[in-house]
Design a protein around this motif. Structure first.
Motif, short mmCIF file in Angstrom:
data_model
loop_
_atom_site.label_atom_id
_atom_site.label_comp_id
_atom_site.label_asym_id
_atom_site.label_seq_id
_atom_site.Cartn_x
_atom_site.Cartn_y
_atom_site.Cartn_z
N VAL A 180 92.29 -41.64 -14.71
CA VAL A 180 92.56 -41.51 -13.28
C VAL A 180 93.76 -40.60 -13.09
O VAL A 180 94.71 -40.63 -13.89
CB VAL A 180 92.81 -42.88 -12.62
N CYS A 181 93.73 -39.77 -12.05
CA CYS A 181 94.90 -38.99 -11.68
C CYS A 181 94.85 -38.70 -10.18
O CYS A 181 93.78 -38.53 -9.60
CB CYS A 181 94.99 -37.68 -12.47
N PHE A 182 96.03 -38.70 -9.55
CA PHE A 182 96.16 -38.45 -8.11
C PHE A 182 97.21 -37.37 -7.88
O PHE A 182 98.20 -37.29 -8.62
CB PHE A 182 96.57 -39.72 -7.37
N THR A 183 96.99 -36.57 -6.83
CA THR A 183 97.98 -35.57 -6.44
C THR A 183 98.72 -35.97 -5.17
O THR A 183 99.83 -35.51 -4.93
CB THR A 183 97.32 -34.20 -6.23
N THR A 184 98.09 -36.80 -4.34
CA THR A 184 98.74 -37.38 -3.17
C THR A 184 98.29 -38.83 -3.08
O THR A 184 97.47 -39.29 -3.88
CB THR A 184 98.34 -36.64 -1.86
N GLY A 185 98.79 -39.54 -2.09
CA GLY A 185 98.36 -40.92 -1.92
C GLY A 185 96.90 -41.05 -1.57
O GLY A 185 96.30 -42.12 -1.73
N ALA A 186 96.27 -39.96 -1.09
CA ALA A 186 94.87 -40.01 -0.68
C ALA A 186 93.94 -39.29 -1.63
O ALA A 186 92.79 -39.68 -1.81
CB ALA A 186 94.71 -39.40 0.72
N VAL A 187 94.41 -38.21 -2.27
CA VAL A 187 93.55 -37.32 -3.05
C VAL A 187 93.68 -37.60 -4.55
O VAL A 187 94.80 -37.57 -5.09
CB VAL A 187 93.88 -35.85 -2.77
N GLY A 188 92.54 -37.86 -5.19
CA GLY A 188 92.57 -38.12 -6.62
C GLY A 188 91.22 -37.97 -7.27
O GLY A 188 90.20 -37.76 -6.60
N TRP A 189 91.22 -38.07 -8.61
CA TRP A 189 90.01 -37.91 -9.41
C TRP A 189 89.96 -39.00 -10.47
O TRP A 189 91.00 -39.51 -10.91
CB TRP A 189 89.99 -36.55 -10.11
N ILE A 190 88.76 -39.35 -10.89
CA ILE A 190 88.57 -40.21 -12.04
C ILE A 190 87.52 -39.59 -12.95
O ILE A 190 86.64 -38.85 -12.50
CB ILE A 190 88.13 -41.65 -11.66
N GLY A 191 87.64 -39.87 -14.24
CA GLY A 191 86.63 -39.46 -15.21
C GLY A 191 85.83 -40.67 -15.62
O GLY A 191 86.39 -41.75 -15.88
N LYS A 192 84.52 -40.52 -15.66
CA LYS A 192 83.64 -41.65 -15.93
C LYS A 192 82.40 -41.16 -16.65
O LYS A 192 81.53 -40.54 -16.03
CB LYS A 192 83.28 -42.34 -14.61
N GLY A 193 82.31 -41.41 -17.96
CA GLY A 193 81.15 -40.94 -18.72
C GLY A 193 81.09 -39.43 -18.73
O GLY A 193 82.00 -38.76 -19.18
N ARG A 194 80.01 -38.86 -18.18
CA ARG A 194 79.90 -37.41 -18.09
C ARG A 194 80.15 -36.89 -16.68
O ARG A 194 79.78 -35.78 -16.34
CB ARG A 194 78.52 -36.96 -18.58
N LYS A 195 80.84 -37.71 -15.87
CA LYS A 195 81.07 -37.34 -14.48
C LYS A 195 82.56 -37.32 -14.13
O LYS A 195 83.36 -38.05 -14.70
CB LYS A 195 80.35 -38.31 -13.54
N VAL A 196 82.88 -36.45 -13.16
CA VAL A 196 84.18 -36.47 -12.50
C VAL A 196 83.94 -36.82 -11.04
O VAL A 196 83.12 -36.18 -10.37
CB VAL A 196 84.89 -35.11 -12.60
N LEU A 197 84.62 -37.87 -10.56
CA LEU A 197 84.48 -38.30 -9.17
C LEU A 197 85.76 -38.04 -8.40
O LEU A 197 86.86 -38.04 -8.98
CB LEU A 197 84.11 -39.78 -9.10
N PHE A 198 85.63 -37.85 -7.09
CA PHE A 198 86.74 -37.43 -6.23
C PHE A 198 86.87 -38.37 -5.06
O PHE A 198 85.89 -38.90 -4.53
CB PHE A 198 86.46 -36.00 -5.73
N THR A 199 88.11 -38.60 -4.62
CA THR A 199 88.38 -39.36 -3.41
C THR A 199 89.40 -38.63 -2.56
O THR A 199 90.31 -37.98 -3.09
CB THR A 199 88.90 -40.77 -3.73
#
Length: 266
Positions: free
Chosen positions: A143-162
């Motif tokens: 998991v990594c975040f650049t702001t309190g709202a924007v971030g990414w997670i790695g999961k298997g062969r996928k990258v997900l965004f919030t």
């Protein structure tokens, strides 16, 4: 900063306590100062690695160290989170948490992490500097975040965004190959790196490194071995080595090689 951290990690190769430290346990602040997690605490240098001093003794290995600012820092061991507000002069425990596998702090209070649960690693968030953590209902490998709202997670062969603080997650990139794990690392400028790894055999591991320089809109293959990518890309070693957000021990200079490339890209 990544290049400085790698330089310090490699320069420390003659000192067993430092050479055994995972890359994620190296936090460089400028060209001369760094803190490194070791088997029994945190050591620090203020002269580019020429000399080191014990900054904090612990009874367990410190496998992650990070400084969101020059003064505010956090460290993680299997006993929980340590925090400093004065650049490492003093460290204090933030509760005896034994389930955290990874943390990613944005500042003195807000941070994200992965907690070990019966179902696997689950994304968690803190708003009180690591004293308490709340599950966010999503499992991930990193998991990594650049702001309190924007971030990414790695999961298997996928990258997900919030973009809503982890309330919802959208798939942003899917590797066209099987992968056991995805480790993401993001920077405040919107650059996101993802290291995908698959099975290992005969002293080799399948891996691919992808990068996005526009916040995840477009992804480019940068490094690969035994993982098919749209174009031929170089490999750097038989193993990829860890990214900075992975608590595995550093095996070779390979991780620093691709982080040096990351630091040099636009």
């Amino acid at each position: 900063m990544l290049a400085a951290a790698c330089g310090l990690a490699m320069a420390a190769g003659t000192a067993p306590a430092l050479a055994d430290s995972p890359l994620g346990a190296v936090a460089a602040i400028g060209r001369l100062r760094a803190q490194v997690g070791v088997a029994r605490g945190i050591v620090a240098t203020t002269d580019g690695g020429h000399s080191w001093r014990l900054e904090r003794y612990t009874s367990h290995r410190v496998h992650e160290v990070q400084f969101p600012t020059a003064k505010i820092g956090f460290a993680l061991s299997r006993r929980g989170v340590l925090a400093t507000r004065d650049g490492g002069a003093h460290w204090a425990h933030r509760g005896l948490r034994t389930t955290l596998a990874e943390v990613d702090f944005l500042g003195p209070r807000t941070g994200w992490g992965l907690a070990r649960t019966a179902g696997g690693l689950e994304v968690v968030r803190t708003r009180d500097g690591g004293r308490t953590w709340k599950q966010r209902g999503e499992q991930a490998h990193s998991v990594c975040f650049t702001t309190g709202a924007v971030g990414w997670i790695g999961k298997g062969r996928k990258v997900l965004f919030t973009d809503d603080g982890g309330a919802t997650w959208q798939p942003q990139f899917t590797l066209a190959h099987t992968a056991d794990e995805a480790v993401v690392h993001c920077t405040r400028g919107g650059t996101v790196w993802a290291l995908f790894t698959d099975g290992a055999a005969t002293s080799h591991q399948a891996y691919a490194v992808y990068a996005s320089f526009d916040g995840g809109v477009h992804w480019l293959p940068e490094l690969a071995q035994f993982i098919h990518t749209p174009r031929k890309v170089p490999r750097i070693d038989d193993y990829p080595g860890p990214s900075t957000s992975s608590p595995r021990p550093l095996r070779s200079s390979s991780a620093c090689a691709w982080h040096a490339d990351a630091a040099g890209r636009p």
